[in-house]
Design an enzyme around this catalytic site. Structure first.
Site, mmCIF file in Angstrom:
data_model
loop_
_atom_site.group_PDB
_atom_site.id
_atom_site.type_symbol
_atom_site.label_atom_id
_atom_site.label_comp_id
_atom_site.label_asym_id
_atom_site.label_seq_id
_atom_site.Cartn_x
_atom_site.Cartn_y
_atom_site.Cartn_z
ATOM 1 N N ARG A 100 0.861 -1.189 0.000
ATOM 2 C CA ARG A 100 0.000 0.000 0.000
ATOM 3 C C ARG A 100 0.897 1.239 0.000
ATOM 4 N NH1 ARG A 100 -2.119 0.999 4.372
ATOM 5 N NH2 ARG A 100 -1.573 -0.770 5.676
ATOM 6 N N TYR A 128 -0.941 -3.687 -7.105
ATOM 7 C CA TYR A 128 -0.804 -4.366 -5.813
ATOM 8 C C TYR A 128 -2.135 -4.369 -5.050
ATOM 9 C CZ TYR A 128 -0.152 -5.249 -0.984
ATOM 10 O OH TYR A 128 -0.348 -5.753 0.270
ATOM 11 N N GLY A 129 -2.461 -5.502 -4.467
ATOM 12 C CA GLY A 129 -3.750 -5.746 -3.817
ATOM 13 C C GLY A 129 -4.360 -4.589 -3.036
ATOM 14 N N LYS A 135 -9.598 -1.864 1.504
ATOM 15 C CA LYS A 135 -9.296 -0.675 2.318
ATOM 16 C C LYS A 135 -10.028 0.553 1.793
ATOM 17 C CE LYS A 135 -6.318 -3.035 4.698
ATOM 18 N NZ LYS A 135 -6.643 -3.466 6.058
ATOM 19 N N HIS A 150 -11.175 -1.351 11.332
ATOM 20 C CA HIS A 150 -10.078 -2.246 10.965
ATOM 21 C C HIS A 150 -9.954 -3.310 12.057
ATOM 22 C CE1 HIS A 150 -5.523 -2.453 9.697
ATOM 23 N NE2 HIS A 150 -6.243 -3.371 9.090
ATOM 24 N N SER A 194 -1.556 -3.169 11.204
ATOM 25 C CA SER A 194 -1.054 -4.242 10.346
ATOM 26 C C SER A 194 0.179 -4.882 11.006
ATOM 27 C CB SER A 194 -0.662 -3.679 8.982
ATOM 28 O OG SER A 194 -1.718 -2.906 8.467
ATOM 29 N N CYS A 219 0.359 -7.037 13.469
ATOM 30 C CA CYS A 219 0.308 -7.290 14.918
ATOM 31 C C CYS A 219 -0.508 -8.547 15.229
ATOM 32 C CB CYS A 219 -0.275 -6.093 15.650
ATOM 33 S SG CYS A 219 0.824 -4.681 15.682
ATOM 34 N N LYS A 246 -3.548 -9.942 13.641
ATOM 35 C CA LYS A 246 -5.027 -10.028 13.591
ATOM 36 C C LYS A 246 -5.496 -11.374 13.035
ATOM 37 C CE LYS A 246 -6.997 -6.426 11.550
ATOM 38 N NZ LYS A 246 -5.845 -5.666 11.037
ATOM 39 N N ASP A 265 -10.023 -8.847 9.256
ATOM 40 C CA ASP A 265 -9.454 -7.533 8.928
ATOM 41 C C ASP A 265 -10.435 -6.368 9.064
ATOM 42 O OD1 ASP A 265 -7.146 -6.060 8.062
ATOM 43 O OD2 ASP A 265 -8.045 -5.841 6.084
ATOM 44 N N ARG A 311 1.607 -12.195 -0.316
ATOM 45 C CA ARG A 311 0.246 -12.423 0.195
ATOM 46 C C ARG A 311 -0.386 -13.686 -0.364
ATOM 47 N NH1 ARG A 311 -2.138 -8.265 3.637
ATOM 48 N NH2 ARG A 311 -0.537 -6.668 3.725
ATOM 49 N N ASN A 352 -2.953 -16.736 23.761
ATOM 50 C CA ASN A 352 -3.774 -15.518 23.908
ATOM 51 C C ASN A 352 -5.191 -15.871 24.354
ATOM 52 O OD1 ASN A 352 -1.615 -13.952 23.167
ATOM 53 N ND2 ASN A 352 -2.169 -13.902 20.999
HETATM 54 C C1 OXD Z 1 -3.239 -4.129 5.825
HETATM 55 C C2 OXD Z 1 -3.922 -5.274 5.175
HETATM 56 O O1 OXD Z 1 -2.285 -3.616 5.236
HETATM 57 O O2 OXD Z 1 -4.875 -5.790 5.779
HETATM 58 O O3 OXD Z 1 -3.653 -3.728 6.914
HETATM 59 O O4 OXD Z 1 -3.559 -5.651 4.039
HETATM 60 MN MN MN Z 2 -5.534 -4.700 7.487
#
Ligand code: OXD
Ligand code: MN
Length: 583
Positions: free
Chosen positions: A67, A195-196, A204, A224, A246, A248, A250, A275, A368, A495
């Site tokens: 991104r 790019y995605g 996003k 998010h 991002s 961390c 998820k 996400d 990815r 966790n």
């Molecule tokens: C991000 C994603 O960059 O989910 O947060 O791709």
């Molecule tokens: Mn994300």
């Protein structure tokens, strides 16, 4: 056929001048034909049908792998609508700047018209988009990540209520790359990227940046956040939404496998989303969440049988891999951290010959997988529920080597919004071992909030005021370290021990200890069965160091100054309270 969609296609094709226009109907025959075409031109590579059925590999241009926050704009009539945390362009100027870049950009190419729904088709939560693109890769990713096809147009009927997205690869020229959002027109323009995160416009761009504005206007939240269901031994399922920046964890938390001691008692985790969450009040006064997506666009490196077996299993069929290693030995894929057996004969993400002995990384760190959600072994039965799932808890979290305890609970909604607004994640300055640089990332939405962040905080406060049965707020930090930089908490499946405490707090069946920042567990209440950790270890993870928090409060004060008059008074009051508690 919808006349507003037709107009949009006509106007956009008049500008970009494609040779052909193809409407995506979502049928298997059409998808198969597109896959074949993409393989015939080298845009994608078909992988081993026995080992990875219906899976494909794609490589982006080397200058186009992530991104681009510095080239992402919120375009509005007035700068203050975008606020101090977004790049801004005046709408008319932005359209005028983009026009020559798009002019003729699809000459010799095909324009694909993708009608898609974010959320189950027909749900009151759901929203419709139409993305126009000249990339088959984008079409095939959108087919996985969203609900695509004729039924979406049927649902749209004669309405003009859809988000318009125009994507053109153009020359993948990084100097002319723009990801522009026009929330006042429900329009997204993305050019010169493949790019995605820049081009799958449902993700996003729509589901966060545009949807956050829709949510502000319509009284709901676009966040998010992952969504998970925690099933207890009695079969009851409690739902949690959690926001993390991002990288961390998820996806890992959303697909957590409980430790043996919990699993044996009957605890399970069900994944609703990894996400994005759209959250709105239900008739019973509780907050309900849906995952508007239909797949996972996950980071490949580090995903393995141990860290996240459910994510890995999700990639075994119908998946598109981007910028990973192509293993020529058996026509499959590989990435750093998948296993300890890198292929000897392979191609790296740049398209060069590569082997496990190479000095350079084979997969790009941001490589990815785009995998259908339905592949996930722990996908929730409620994944398609048009009503969403009721939230018991909302969690915020970041990566902090120090300062933030393993878990703490906010005292009420306003305090919870404060806790979300002060979220931060550290970059590790590994070479010197110095304390990392803190980047404030409120609610993990810094790169994704489509309007003024001060107004966004206000909106959060208003949603709380309108919600009779509010979820509880928590903050977690899986990343606290000792003086040598070793993680103090095992993370991953463990966790679950923290989620268990959180749910018991929501049910009112366990006490907590008040601290200057909120309520933390009594160490004895974190179930450590099956670990070699002690209550003292947990106590150490839960300390609230006043000196560190005084510094933190100063940083928060500095950050809040950015928002000027638009910082809600309640948040200033919360900061005052924190400062008082720390005296
Ligand atoms: C991000 C994603 O960059 O989910 O947060 O791709
Ligand atoms: Mn994300």
């Amino acid at each position: 056929m919808n006349k507003f969609v037709e107009e949009f296609v006509k106007k956009s094709s008049g500008l970009t001048k494609p040779d052909r226009i193809i409407w995506i109907d979502g049928s298997k025959a059409q998808i198969d034909a597109l896959r074949k075409e993409a393989c015939s031109t080298g845009e994608m590579t078909k992988l081993n049908e026995d080992l990875l059925p219906e899976c494909y590999l794609h490589r982006t241009a080397v200058n186009d792998v992530a991104r681009v926050e510095d080239r992402t704009f919120i375009c509005t009539a007035k700068k203050e609508n975008a606020g101090p945390t977004n790049n801004w362009k005046e709408s008319k100027e932005a359209y005028a700047m983009l026009e020559p870049i798009y002019d003729g950009a699809m000459k010799g190419r095909t324009m694909y018209v993708i009608p898609y729904s974010m959320g189950a088709v027909g749900s009151k939560f759901s929203k419709i988009g139409v993305e126009l693109t000249d990339s088959i890769y984008v079409v095939l990713n959108m087919v996985i990540m969203t609900r695509v096809g004729q039924n979406v147009l049927d649902e749209l009927g004669e309405s003009s209520d859809f988000v318009r997205g125009l994507h053109a690869k153009a020359d993948i020229d990084a100097e002319k790359r723009y990801i522009c959002h026009f929330p006042e027109d429900n329009t997204i323009m993305s050019v010169n990227s493949g790019y995605g995160g820049n081009v799958l416009l449902g993700k996003k761009c729509f589901a966060l940046r545009i949807a956050s504005c829709l949510g502000r206007d319509e009284g709901w939240l676009a966040e998010h956040m992952l969504i998970l269901g925690l099933e207890k031994p009695n079969g009851e399922v409690k739902y949690i939404a959690a926001a993390f920046p991002s990288a961390c964890g998820k996806t890992n938390l959303a697909m957590l496998i409980p430790p043996k001691e919990f699993a044996e008692k009957g605890y399970k985790i069900h994944t609703v989303g990894d996400d994005i969450a759209w959250i709105r009040k239900g008739k019973d006064g509780r907050l309900y969440a849906i995952n508007p997506e239909n797949g996972f666009f996950g980071v490949a490196p580090g995903t393995n049988e141990k860290s996240n077996p459910n994510a890995l299993a999700s990639t075994k069929q119908g998946t598109i891999f981007t910028n990973v290693v192509h293993n020529l030995e058996n026509n499959t894929v590989w990435w750093e951290g998948l296993d300890k057996n890198p292929p000897k004969n392979a191609i790296d993400w740049k398209g060069n010959p590569w082997s496990g002995d190479s000095e350079v990384k084979g997969a790009h760190p941001n490589s990815r997988f785009t995998a259908p959600a339905i592949n996930c072994p722990c996908i929730s039965d409620e994944f398609e529920n048009p009503e969403g799932v009721p939230l018991s808890a909302i969690i915020f979290g970041g990566r902090r080597a120090q300062t933030t305890p393993l878990v703490y609970e906010a005292t009420d909604w306003a305090n919870g919004v404060f806790v979300g607004s002060i979220m931060a994640s550290e970059t590790t300055a590994a070479a010197t071992g110095a304390v990392g640089v803190v980047r404030r990332d409120p609610m993990a939405m810094l790169p994704f909030c489509g309007y003024h962040m001060g107004d966004y905080f206000k909106h959060w406060l208003e949603v709380g005021e309108a919600t009779e049965k509010q979820p509880k707020f928590f903050n977690v930090n899986w990343f606290r370290t000792d003086d040598e930089g070793n993680f103090l908490w095992p993370g991953f499946g463990d966790n679950m021990r923290v989620l268990d405490w959180i749910i018991r707090r929501c049910e009112g069946t366990v006490d907590a200890v008040s601290t200057p920042i909120g309520n933390v567990p009594n160490p004895k209440d974190i179930n450590l069965e099956g670990t070699n950790m002690t209550e003292a270890d947990i106590a150490n993870l839960l300390t609230v160091d006043k000196a560190l928090w005084k510094k933190e409060a100063e940083g928060i004060g500095e950050f809040y100054k950015k928002f000027g008059e638009q910082l809600p008074k309640q948040l200033a009051t919360e900061l005052d309270k924190l400062n008082n508690n720390l005296k």
